[in-house]
Design a protein around this motif. Structure first.
Motif, PDB file in Angstrom:
ATOM      1  N   LEU A 190      22.772  -5.947  -2.524  1.00 15.10           N
ATOM      2  CA  LEU A 190      22.309  -7.299  -2.204  1.00 15.10           C
ATOM      3  C   LEU A 190      23.167  -8.362  -2.891  1.00 15.10           C
ATOM      4  O   LEU A 190      23.504  -9.389  -2.277  1.00 15.10           O
ATOM      5  CB  LEU A 190      20.843  -7.458  -2.606  1.00 15.10           C
ATOM      6  N   ALA A 191      23.527  -8.113  -4.157  1.00 13.15           N
ATOM      7  CA  ALA A 191      24.387  -9.076  -4.851  1.00 13.15           C
ATOM      8  C   ALA A 191      25.756  -9.161  -4.173  1.00 13.15           C
ATOM      9  O   ALA A 191      26.328 -10.248  -4.030  1.00 13.15           O
ATOM     10  CB  ALA A 191      24.531  -8.673  -6.315  1.00 13.15           C
ATOM     11  N   PHE A 192      26.266  -8.025  -3.743  1.00 14.90           N
ATOM     12  CA  PHE A 192      27.538  -7.987  -3.023  1.00 14.90           C
ATOM     13  C   PHE A 192      27.448  -8.776  -1.721  1.00 14.90           C
ATOM     14  O   PHE A 192      28.314  -9.586  -1.387  1.00 14.90           O
ATOM     15  CB  PHE A 192      27.913  -6.526  -2.737  1.00 14.90           C
ATOM     16  N   GLY A 193      26.375  -8.543  -0.963  1.00 16.47           N
ATOM     17  CA  GLY A 193      26.200  -9.237   0.310  1.00 16.47           C
ATOM     18  C   GLY A 193      26.093 -10.730   0.150  1.00 16.47           C
ATOM     19  O   GLY A 193      26.649 -11.499   0.952  1.00 16.47           O
ATOM     20  N   GLN A 194      25.391 -11.168  -0.895  1.00 18.21           N
ATOM     21  CA  GLN A 194      25.271 -12.602  -1.148  1.00 18.21           C
ATOM     22  C   GLN A 194      26.624 -13.211  -1.504  1.00 18.21           C
ATOM     23  O   GLN A 194      26.977 -14.289  -1.015  1.00 18.21           O
ATOM     24  CB  GLN A 194      24.256 -12.852  -2.257  1.00 18.21           C
ATOM     25  N   LYS A 195      27.399 -12.517  -2.328  1.00 15.31           N
ATOM     26  CA  LYS A 195      28.730 -13.015  -2.686  1.00 15.31           C
ATOM     27  C   LYS A 195      29.639 -13.084  -1.453  1.00 15.31           C
ATOM     28  O   LYS A 195      30.494 -13.973  -1.344  1.00 15.31           O
ATOM     29  CB  LYS A 195      29.366 -12.105  -3.736  1.00 15.31           C
ATOM     30  N   GLY A 197      28.692 -13.797   1.488  1.00 15.93           N
ATOM     31  CA  GLY A 197      28.211 -14.809   2.413  1.00 15.93           C
ATOM     32  C   GLY A 197      27.448 -14.279   3.604  1.00 15.93           C
ATOM     33  O   GLY A 197      27.291 -14.979   4.608  1.00 15.93           O
ATOM     34  N   LEU A 198      26.929 -13.058   3.488  1.00 16.49           N
ATOM     35  CA  LEU A 198      26.176 -12.467   4.596  1.00 16.49           C
ATOM     36  C   LEU A 198      24.708 -12.890   4.557  1.00 16.49           C
ATOM     37  O   LEU A 198      24.181 -13.255   3.496  1.00 16.49           O
ATOM     38  CB  LEU A 198      26.262 -10.947   4.541  1.00 16.49           C
ATOM     39  N   ASP A 199      24.054 -12.806   5.717  1.00 13.34           N
ATOM     40  CA  ASP A 199      22.603 -12.956   5.790  1.00 13.34           C
ATOM     41  C   ASP A 199      22.019 -11.604   5.397  1.00 13.34           C
ATOM     42  O   ASP A 199      21.895 -10.702   6.232  1.00 13.34           O
ATOM     43  CB  ASP A 199      22.191 -13.350   7.212  1.00 13.34           C
ATOM     44  N   CYS A 200      21.680 -11.462   4.117  1.00 14.10           N
ATOM     45  CA  CYS A 200      21.295 -10.148   3.597  1.00 14.10           C
ATOM     46  C   CYS A 200      20.003  -9.630   4.230  1.00 14.10           C
ATOM     47  O   CYS A 200      19.839  -8.415   4.412  1.00 14.10           O
ATOM     48  CB  CYS A 200      21.168 -10.197   2.082  1.00 14.10           C
ATOM     49  N   ALA A 201      19.073 -10.528   4.554  1.00 11.68           N
ATOM     50  CA  ALA A 201      17.835 -10.087   5.199  1.00 11.68           C
ATOM     51  C   ALA A 201      18.137  -9.461   6.552  1.00 11.68           C
ATOM     52  O   ALA A 201      17.549  -8.433   6.928  1.00 11.68           O
ATOM     53  CB  ALA A 201      16.875 -11.253   5.351  1.00 11.68           C
ATOM     54  N   ALA A 202      19.069 -10.053   7.283  1.00 11.72           N
ATOM     55  CA  ALA A 202      19.458  -9.500   8.584  1.00 11.72           C
ATOM     56  C   ALA A 202      20.167  -8.163   8.406  1.00 11.72           C
ATOM     57  O   ALA A 202      19.957  -7.222   9.193  1.00 11.72           O
ATOM     58  CB  ALA A 202      20.359 -10.487   9.319  1.00 11.72           C
ATOM     59  N   ILE A 207      20.337  -1.872   8.178  1.00  7.71           N
ATOM     60  CA  ILE A 207      20.667  -0.679   7.390  1.00  7.71           C
ATOM     61  C   ILE A 207      19.430   0.068   6.906  1.00  7.71           C
ATOM     62  O   ILE A 207      19.498   1.261   6.615  1.00  7.71           O
ATOM     63  CB  ILE A 207      21.600  -1.012   6.214  1.00  7.71           C
ATOM     64  N   SER A 208      18.284  -0.620   6.842  1.00 11.25           N
ATOM     65  CA  SER A 208      17.065   0.069   6.412  1.00 11.25           C
ATOM     66  C   SER A 208      16.598   1.097   7.427  1.00 11.25           C
ATOM     67  O   SER A 208      15.796   1.976   7.101  1.00 11.25           O
ATOM     68  CB  SER A 208      15.944  -0.940   6.147  1.00 11.25           C
ATOM     69  N   GLN A 209      17.103   0.990   8.659  1.00 12.42           N
ATOM     70  CA  GLN A 209      16.737   1.948   9.704  1.00 12.42           C
ATOM     71  C   GLN A 209      17.687   3.147   9.738  1.00 12.42           C
ATOM     72  O   GLN A 209      17.504   4.062  10.539  1.00 12.42           O
ATOM     73  CB  GLN A 209      16.745   1.265  11.073  1.00 12.42           C
ATOM     74  N   GLY A 210      18.704   3.119   8.861  1.00 11.39           N
ATOM     75  CA  GLY A 210      19.667   4.215   8.813  1.00 11.39           C
ATOM     76  C   GLY A 210      19.544   5.014   7.531  1.00 11.39           C
ATOM     77  O   GLY A 210      18.502   5.018   6.860  1.00 11.39           O
ATOM     78  N   ALA A 211      20.641   5.659   7.157  1.00 11.00           N
ATOM     79  CA  ALA A 211      20.627   6.574   6.022  1.00 11.00           C
ATOM     80  C   ALA A 211      20.412   5.864   4.691  1.00 11.00           C
ATOM     81  O   ALA A 211      20.035   6.504   3.702  1.00 11.00           O
ATOM     82  CB  ALA A 211      21.945   7.358   5.984  1.00 11.00           C
ATOM     83  N   ALA A 212      20.643   4.563   4.625  1.00  4.90           N
ATOM     84  CA  ALA A 212      20.480   3.826   3.367  1.00  4.90           C
ATOM     85  C   ALA A 212      19.044   3.407   3.107  1.00  4.90           C
ATOM     86  O   ALA A 212      18.722   2.910   2.023  1.00  4.90           O
ATOM     87  CB  ALA A 212      21.377   2.576   3.363  1.00  4.90           C
ATOM     88  N   GLY A 213      18.168   3.575   4.068  1.00  2.00           N
ATOM     89  CA  GLY A 213      16.797   3.093   3.940  1.00  2.00           C
ATOM     90  C   GLY A 213      16.037   3.753   2.809  1.00  2.00           C
ATOM     91  O   GLY A 213      16.247   4.925   2.495  1.00  2.00           O
ATOM     92  N   HIS A 221      13.410  -6.014  -0.987  1.00  2.46           N
ATOM     93  CA  HIS A 221      14.614  -6.806  -0.731  1.00  2.46           C
ATOM     94  C   HIS A 221      14.299  -8.303  -0.571  1.00  2.46           C
ATOM     95  O   HIS A 221      15.062  -9.149  -1.035  1.00  2.46           O
ATOM     96  CB  HIS A 221      15.376  -6.277   0.486  1.00  2.46           C
ATOM     97  N   LYS A 222      13.184  -8.641   0.046  1.00  3.99           N
ATOM     98  CA  LYS A 222      12.870 -10.051   0.270  1.00  3.99           C
ATOM     99  C   LYS A 222      12.641 -10.788  -1.045  1.00  3.99           C
ATOM    100  O   LYS A 222      13.149 -11.903  -1.250  1.00  3.99           O
ATOM    101  CB  LYS A 222      11.647 -10.192   1.177  1.00  3.99           C
ATOM    102  N   THR A 223      11.880 -10.192  -1.942  1.00  8.14           N
ATOM    103  CA  THR A 223      11.608 -10.849  -3.221  1.00  8.14           C
ATOM    104  C   THR A 223      12.851 -10.853  -4.104  1.00  8.14           C
ATOM    105  O   THR A 223      13.057 -11.793  -4.883  1.00  8.14           O
ATOM    106  CB  THR A 223      10.440 -10.163  -3.941  1.00  8.14           C
ATOM    107  N   MET A 224      13.672  -9.840  -3.988  1.00  7.12           N
ATOM    108  CA  MET A 224      14.925  -9.831  -4.752  1.00  7.12           C
ATOM    109  C   MET A 224      15.836 -10.974  -4.295  1.00  7.12           C
ATOM    110  O   MET A 224      16.429 -11.677  -5.116  1.00  7.12           O
ATOM    111  CB  MET A 224      15.630  -8.484  -4.605  1.00  7.12           C
ATOM    112  N   LEU A 225      15.934 -11.174  -2.991  1.00  5.52           N
ATOM    113  CA  LEU A 225      16.773 -12.254  -2.472  1.00  5.52           C
ATOM    114  C   LEU A 225      16.207 -13.626  -2.836  1.00  5.52           C
ATOM    115  O   LEU A 225      16.949 -14.597  -2.998  1.00  5.52           O
ATOM    116  CB  LEU A 225      16.904 -12.124  -0.955  1.00  5.52           C
ATOM    117  N   ALA A 226      14.870 -13.706  -2.987  1.00  2.00           N
ATOM    118  CA  ALA A 226      14.216 -14.964  -3.340  1.00  2.00           C
ATOM    119  C   ALA A 226      14.115 -15.170  -4.849  1.00  2.00           C
ATOM    120  O   ALA A 226      13.566 -16.180  -5.300  1.00  2.00           O
ATOM    121  CB  ALA A 226      12.822 -15.019  -2.719  1.00  2.00           C
TER     122      ALA A 226
END
Length: 287
Positions: A190-195, A197-202, A207-213, A221-226
Motif C-alpha cells: 500500500l505504501a508503494f502504491g501510494q508513492k 500515485g495509484l488508486d490503491c483502493a481500486a 488483487i484481493s480476488q487473486g493470489a495476493a488476497g 486496507h481501507k483504514t490503512m489508506l485512511a
C-alpha cells in the motif's frame, strides 16, 4: 445447555460470553474490574461473581480470556482462583494467547485436582468475537474436547482439536507468525502504491480476488489508506504474542528470521506512540 463461567470481559471475552448467554447457557461472569462485569449483566442478564472462584463454583465449563501467562496463573490459582471453586470433572477452557509452557503447567495442576483442561486460543479479532465466527485452535484430551466443543460452537466458525494440551497455543503461534508477515507485506504494497500515485483502493479490489488476497487485505486496507488505527488488535498485544513465538522457536530449534524483524518494526510503532493502535498501523513506519 450448560452451566458456564466466563472469566475476563475484554474486547473478546465480553461478546464471547454474550454468545453463550444467547445460546441458552447459564452464564456467570467475572472480571478484574467489577464495573465491566456489571455492564455485561446489564446487557445480557444472568449473573456476575466477585471472584473467579465463586464464578467457577458449580460450573461445568470455565472459560477464561485474559491477558498473558501471569494473568492466567492469577485467574487459575490461589484461594480465589477458578481451580479452587471448580468441581471435579469440570473443564477449564483457556482462550487466552499464552505460552505452551504455562498451558501445560496449568493443565497439570488442573489434572491433579480432577479438572479437565483445553487450551483454545482464538483468531478472528474483535469482529469475529462480536459476530460469533471465531477460529478456535484446541489442545487437550479427546474426551475433554468432545465435551467442550458443543459449548464453543456458540462463537465458533470453526473449532478443531489439534493435539494434546499445548497444541492449541502452538497453532496460535503459527497464526500470529502468518499475520505478522502478511501485515508487513500489505503495508509495503500500500505504501508503494501510494508513492507510485495509484488508486490503491481500486488496485486492492482487483488483487484481493487473486493470489495476493487475505483477510488482512479485505478488512484493513481501507483504514490503512485512511490512516485510521484506533481499533482492533493492539500492537502491544501483538508484540506479546510474537515474543512467545520467538522464545518458543529458540526452545524447539525453529528459525523465524522474518518474524524477528517484524517484531522490531512493531517496536518502532510503539516508540512512535502507537502501542494501543491496531496491528495494521505497521504501515505508519513507511509513510
Amino acid at each position: 445447555m450448560a452451566k458456564v463461567a466466563f472469566l475476563g470481559l475484554g474486547v473478546m471475552g465480553f461478546p464471547m460470553a454474550g454468545h453463550l448467554a444467547a445460546k441458552g447457557h447459564q452464564v456467570t461472569v467475572w472480571n478484574r474490574s467489577p464495573a465491566k462485569a456489571a455492564a455485561w449483566v446489564e446487557k445480557h442478564g444472568h449473573s456476575a461473581a466477585p471472584t473467579a472462584r465463586e464464578a467457577a463454583a458449580g460450573a461445568e465449563f470455565v472459560m477464561a480470556c485474559v491477558g498473558n501467562d501471569d494473568d492466567l496463573r492469577q485467574v487459575c490459582l490461589g484461594p480465589d482462583g477458578a481451580f479452587a471453586g471448580m468441581a471435579k470433572g469440570a473443564i477449564f477452557v483457556d482462550h487466552t494467547t499464552v505460552s505452551a509452557g504455562v498451558t501445560r503447567e496449568m493443565a497439570a495442576v488442573a489434572a491433579g485436582l480432577g479438572h479437565g483442561y483445553v487450551d483454545a486460543p482464538v483468531s478472528g479479532g474483535q469482529a469475529g468475537a462480536e459476530n460469533g465466527v471465531l477460529s478456535i485452535m484446541c489442545g487437550g484430551a479427546d474426551s475433554d474436547y468432545a465435551k467442550a466443543e458443543p459449548v464453543l460452537a456458540a462463537y465458533a466458525r470453526i473449532c478443531r482439536r489439534l493435539g494434546e494440551v499445548g497444541a492449541g497455543q502452538l497453532a496460535k503461534m503459527m497464526n500470529q507468525i502468518c499475520i505478522a508477515g502478511l501485515m508487513q507485506g500489505l503495508s509495503e504494497a500500500l505504501a508503494f502504491g501510494q508513492k507510485a500515485g495509484l488508486d490503491c483502493a481500486a488496485v486492492v479490489e482487483v488483487i484481493s480476488q487473486g493470489a495476493a488476497g487475505s483477510w488482512q487485505m479485505q478488512n484493513r486496507h481501507k483504514t490503512m489508506l485512511a490512516d485510521q488505527f484506533d481499533f482492533g488488535f493492539a500492537v502491544d498485544w501483538m508484540r506479546k504474542d510474537l515474543k512467545i513465538c520467538l522464545e518458543t522457536a529458540d526452545q524447539i530449534g525453529a528459525q523465524l528470521p522474518v518474524t524477528a524483524l517484524i517484531d522490531q518494526f512493531y517496536k518502532d510503532v510503539q516508540l512512535m506512540g502507537g502501542g494501543r493502535n491496531d496491528t495494521s498501523s505497521l504501515i505508519r513506519r513507511l509513510k
